[in-house]
Design an enzyme around this catalytic site. Structure first.
Site, mmCIF file in Angstrom:
data_model
loop_
_atom_site.group_PDB
_atom_site.id
_atom_site.type_symbol
_atom_site.label_atom_id
_atom_site.label_comp_id
_atom_site.label_asym_id
_atom_site.label_seq_id
_atom_site.Cartn_x
_atom_site.Cartn_y
_atom_site.Cartn_z
ATOM 1 N N THR A 1 -1.712 -2.742 10.333
ATOM 2 C CA THR A 1 -0.405 -2.488 9.730
ATOM 3 C C THR A 1 -0.390 -1.247 8.852
ATOM 4 O O THR A 1 -1.412 -0.878 8.266
ATOM 5 C CB THR A 1 -0.020 -3.696 8.853
ATOM 6 O OG1 THR A 1 1.135 -3.369 8.086
ATOM 7 C CG2 THR A 1 -1.119 -4.072 7.880
ATOM 8 N N TYR B 1 -1.123 -9.024 1.790
ATOM 9 C CA TYR B 1 -1.017 -8.865 3.242
ATOM 10 C C TYR B 1 -1.817 -7.630 3.686
ATOM 11 O O TYR B 1 -2.674 -7.701 4.574
ATOM 12 C CB TYR B 1 0.464 -8.734 3.650
ATOM 13 C CG TYR B 1 0.637 -8.309 5.072
ATOM 14 C CD1 TYR B 1 0.253 -9.150 6.110
ATOM 15 C CD2 TYR B 1 1.150 -7.053 5.392
ATOM 16 C CE1 TYR B 1 0.385 -8.743 7.432
ATOM 17 C CE2 TYR B 1 1.288 -6.653 6.702
ATOM 18 C CZ TYR B 1 0.901 -7.497 7.725
ATOM 19 O OH TYR B 1 1.018 -7.092 9.025
#
Ligand code: UFG
Length: 337
Positions: free
Chosen positions: A119, A144
């Protein structure tokens, strides 16, 4: 000759299911491994489903050997930046232990290639507003991003020590839906901007809350690089077929290299729906960097990858078409049961 079988963890999810379709079209046989906690059985259309938890190394090992798997694409994990700020325990558990279990199963079964779903959140808050390159500093600002970066590093170390090969694909903002309408985005609860803005444009839909209007950007709203999910899917197939992976591990950005602010997205959704989304501005969401836009030139050079959906309006039109005819995933309202 039988098609090469690829284990796709999280293959019942949004990006996973689009990747299964792309794999199948490219002549591979996807085998989905998913616990259906966030994915949908109705999205598993191109091969068998093995139901299992991604942290369960034994079950993964059995799935790999039973199905004579030759490569793995690992999507299964938790994906919400905002929620990771409140439940870091879950993010570290699923995202890090998931990678460890996948790597362990690959070693036990001799599967040599792993494509990892990473990501843009690994970059944290970029120090410049320019396009992000893979060599830029990696300083996540939310659990995250931390958990995904830990996954990348664990994989790189395994590649160096055990001779695995891996490509980590750093997605910017996945958006849109299958152009043929078979699959699309169906999170429950939904937290992502485009589906929520579409909902807010529908008659009786719930208004959207925009998280902050005081960022240091040209219009004060957060800027992201929205990339069509089918373009992301295609990049996985190309990475799987890459001849040689430099020193066993490479990371690549997947974005269009073009930013759009939250309000620009809202306007494009209004144009696609024929009715503007109702929204109000609320406080910032913790963990949101102001700008994340990719420099996708490495993926272009290494994979020959170029986004086919090259404008936001077309991307959003596919998301609106999916919302109008969606085939699975009943409710997308935030906090819906
Ligand atoms: N936003 C709102 N209101 C909402 C939802 C989002 O204003 O109700 C804003 C966010 O603040 C952000 C933008 O819309 O500025 C996009 O937010 P999303 O929640 O749609 O997506 P994120 O950028 O937070 O995260 C997504 C994926 C991550 C991935 C990241 C990469 O969920 O998995 O893109 O940029 F890592």
């Amino acid at each position: 000759m039988a098609a090469d079988r690829i284990l796709v963890t999280g293959g019942a999810g949004y990006i996973g299911s689009h990747t299964c379709k792309a794999l199948s079209q490219a002549g591979y046989q996807p085998v989905v491994y998913d616990d259906l906690s966030n994915g949908h059985e109705g999205a598993v259309l191109w091969g068998p489903l093995v139901q299992g938890d991604v942290r369960d190394a034994e079950r993964l090992t059995k799935a790999m050997s039973d199905n004579r798997i030759v490569g793995v694409i690992h999507f299964a994990g938790l994906i919400e930046v905002g929620r990771s700020m409140h439940r870091p325990d879950l993010y570290w558990d699923h995202n890090v232990n998931g990678v460890a279990a996948v790597l362990s199963a690959m070693r036990h079964t001799g599967v040599g290639r792993l494509i990892f779903s990473s990501t843009a959140a690994v970059y944290g808050t970029p120090s410049t507003s320019g396009l992000l390159q893979e060599t830029d500093p990696l300083n996540p600002i939310n659990p995250y991003g931390d958990s995904k970066l830990a996954g990348e590093r664990m994989i790189a170390a395994h590649c160096a020590a055990f001779g695995l090969e891996s490509v980590a694909l750093r997605y910017f903002n996945a958006s849109g839906a299958d152009a043929e309408g078979q699959i699309g985005e169906a999170h429950n609860p939904e937290t992502h901007l485009i589906p929520l803005a579409i909902e807010a444009a529908l008659a009786g839909g719930r208004p959207l809350t925009v998280f902050g209007d005081d960022f240091a950007t040209s219009d004060g709203f957060c800027v992201r690089d929205y990339i069509h999910v089918a373009d992301l899917a295609r990049a996985h197939v190309l990475a799987l077929g890459l001849d040689r992976i430099d020193r066993g591990f490479e990371a690549m950005n997947l974005g269009r290299g073009v930013g759009a602010s939250v309000v620009e997205v809202i306007k494009a959704v209004g144009a696609a729906c024929g009715r503007p989304p109702v929204y109000e501005v609320g406080p910032r969401r913790a963990g949101d960097p102001p700008v994340l836009v990719a420099d996708p030139s490495r993926a272009a050079a290494r994979l020959g990858w170029r986004p086919e959906f090259d404008d936001l309006q077309t991307i959003i039109a596919t998301a609106v078409a999916w919302r109008r005819n969606r085939r699975f995933g009943a409710s997308i309202l935030p906090n819906a049961a």
